[in-house]
Scaffold this motif. Structure first.
Motif, PDB file in Angstrom:
ATOM      1  N   ASP A  10      -9.193  -6.251   4.803  1.00 23.82           N
ATOM      2  CA  ASP A  10      -9.529  -6.153   3.388  1.00 23.82           C
ATOM      3  C   ASP A  10      -9.799  -4.725   2.936  1.00 23.82           C
ATOM      4  O   ASP A  10     -10.401  -4.499   1.902  1.00 23.82           O
ATOM      5  CB  ASP A  10     -10.724  -7.045   3.054  1.00 23.82           C
ATOM      6  N   TYR A  11      -9.367  -3.754   3.716  1.00 25.32           N
ATOM      7  CA  TYR A  11      -9.551  -2.359   3.330  1.00 25.32           C
ATOM      8  C   TYR A  11      -8.388  -1.541   3.874  1.00 25.32           C
ATOM      9  O   TYR A  11      -8.028  -1.693   5.036  1.00 25.32           O
ATOM     10  CB  TYR A  11     -10.873  -1.822   3.886  1.00 25.32           C
ATOM     11  N   LYS A  13      -6.965   2.454   4.230  1.00 27.53           N
ATOM     12  CA  LYS A  13      -7.248   3.885   4.099  1.00 27.53           C
ATOM     13  C   LYS A  13      -5.937   4.668   4.077  1.00 27.53           C
ATOM     14  O   LYS A  13      -5.783   5.631   3.357  1.00 27.53           O
ATOM     15  CB  LYS A  13      -8.098   4.351   5.268  1.00 27.53           C
ATOM     16  N   PHE A  43      -5.703  -2.146  -3.876  1.00 29.12           N
ATOM     17  CA  PHE A  43      -6.677  -1.723  -2.871  1.00 29.12           C
ATOM     18  C   PHE A  43      -7.332  -0.405  -3.277  1.00 29.12           C
ATOM     19  O   PHE A  43      -8.546  -0.238  -3.148  1.00 29.12           O
ATOM     20  CB  PHE A  43      -6.032  -1.579  -1.490  1.00 29.12           C
ATOM     21  N   TYR A  47     -11.497  -0.037  -4.177  1.00 30.31           N
ATOM     22  CA  TYR A  47     -12.423   0.859  -3.495  1.00 30.31           C
ATOM     23  C   TYR A  47     -12.482   2.256  -4.123  1.00 30.31           C
ATOM     24  O   TYR A  47     -13.040   3.169  -3.543  1.00 30.31           O
ATOM     25  CB  TYR A  47     -12.061   0.947  -2.016  1.00 30.31           C
ATOM     26  N   THR A  49     -10.424   4.718  -4.525  1.00 25.61           N
ATOM     27  CA  THR A  49      -9.949   5.763  -3.625  1.00 25.61           C
ATOM     28  C   THR A  49      -8.461   6.000  -3.853  1.00 25.61           C
ATOM     29  O   THR A  49      -7.790   5.187  -4.478  1.00 25.61           O
ATOM     30  CB  THR A  49     -10.217   5.371  -2.153  1.00 25.61           C
ATOM     31  N   ARG A  89     -15.998  -6.149  -3.664  1.00 24.64           N
ATOM     32  CA  ARG A  89     -16.027  -5.089  -2.659  1.00 24.64           C
ATOM     33  C   ARG A  89     -16.861  -5.526  -1.470  1.00 24.64           C
ATOM     34  O   ARG A  89     -18.025  -5.865  -1.618  1.00 24.64           O
ATOM     35  CB  ARG A  89     -16.614  -3.812  -3.240  1.00 24.64           C
ATOM     36  N   LYS A  90     -16.264  -5.494  -0.287  1.00 24.30           N
ATOM     37  CA  LYS A  90     -16.996  -5.808   0.936  1.00 24.30           C
ATOM     38  C   LYS A  90     -17.617  -4.577   1.536  1.00 24.30           C
ATOM     39  O   LYS A  90     -18.598  -4.637   2.242  1.00 24.30           O
ATOM     40  CB  LYS A  90     -16.093  -6.503   1.947  1.00 24.30           C
ATOM     41  N   TYR A  91     -16.981  -3.432   1.303  1.00 29.46           N
ATOM     42  CA  TYR A  91     -17.452  -2.162   1.867  1.00 29.46           C
ATOM     43  C   TYR A  91     -17.881  -1.245   0.749  1.00 29.46           C
ATOM     44  O   TYR A  91     -17.263  -1.199  -0.298  1.00 29.46           O
ATOM     45  CB  TYR A  91     -16.342  -1.475   2.675  1.00 29.46           C
ATOM     46  N   ARG A  92     -18.921  -0.516   0.986  1.00 28.93           N
ATOM     47  CA  ARG A  92     -19.371   0.494   0.026  1.00 28.93           C
ATOM     48  C   ARG A  92     -18.928   1.839   0.548  1.00 28.93           C
ATOM     49  O   ARG A  92     -19.247   2.214   1.673  1.00 28.93           O
ATOM     50  CB  ARG A  92     -20.883   0.476  -0.131  1.00 28.93           C
ATOM     51  N   ILE A  93     -18.196   2.576  -0.245  1.00 27.89           N
ATOM     52  CA  ILE A  93     -17.666   3.867   0.204  1.00 27.89           C
ATOM     53  C   ILE A  93     -18.365   4.971  -0.570  1.00 27.89           C
ATOM     54  O   ILE A  93     -18.562   4.895  -1.725  1.00 27.89           O
ATOM     55  CB  ILE A  93     -16.149   3.919   0.013  1.00 27.89           C
TER      56      ILE A  93
END
Length: 93
Positions: A10-11, A13, A43, A47, A49, A89-93
């Motif tokens: 789910d992310y 990069k 994506f 996030y 990004t 959002r599952k991840y915090r960036i």
């Protein structure tokens, strides 16, 4: 990308795009298709990004580095729907 998501990824990069056919190899660095560009844009939007993209021909003798914002500078995003992505959002960036 679709296979990775179906298996729980789910992310993103960075993505490498290398094309090869059953009976041919590519000579130039290959860009992703329109559907994949839109998915990568989602994506990047989720996030906040700029996704790195590595483009290559089959034997990696021609490589180009780019980003989703360079390939798709005006994507359709959640902002177009006036949608808040924070709950997704599952991840915090």
């Amino acid at each position: 990308i679709f296979n990775a998501v179906s298996q729980g990824m789910d992310y993103l990069k960075r993505v490498a795009v290398i094309a090869r056919g059953k009976d041919f190899n590519t000579e130039d660095a290959t860009a992703p298709c329109g559907d994949c560009i839109q998915v990568m844009s989602h994506f990047a939007d989720l996030y906040n990004t700029d996704l790195e993209i590595i483009l290559s021909n089959t034997d990696a003798s021609r490589v180009a580095l780019t980003s989703i914002r360079q390939l798709h500078p005006h994507p359709f995003t959640a902002a177009d729907l006036k949608k808040d992505l924070a709950p997704y959002r599952k991840y915090r960036i």
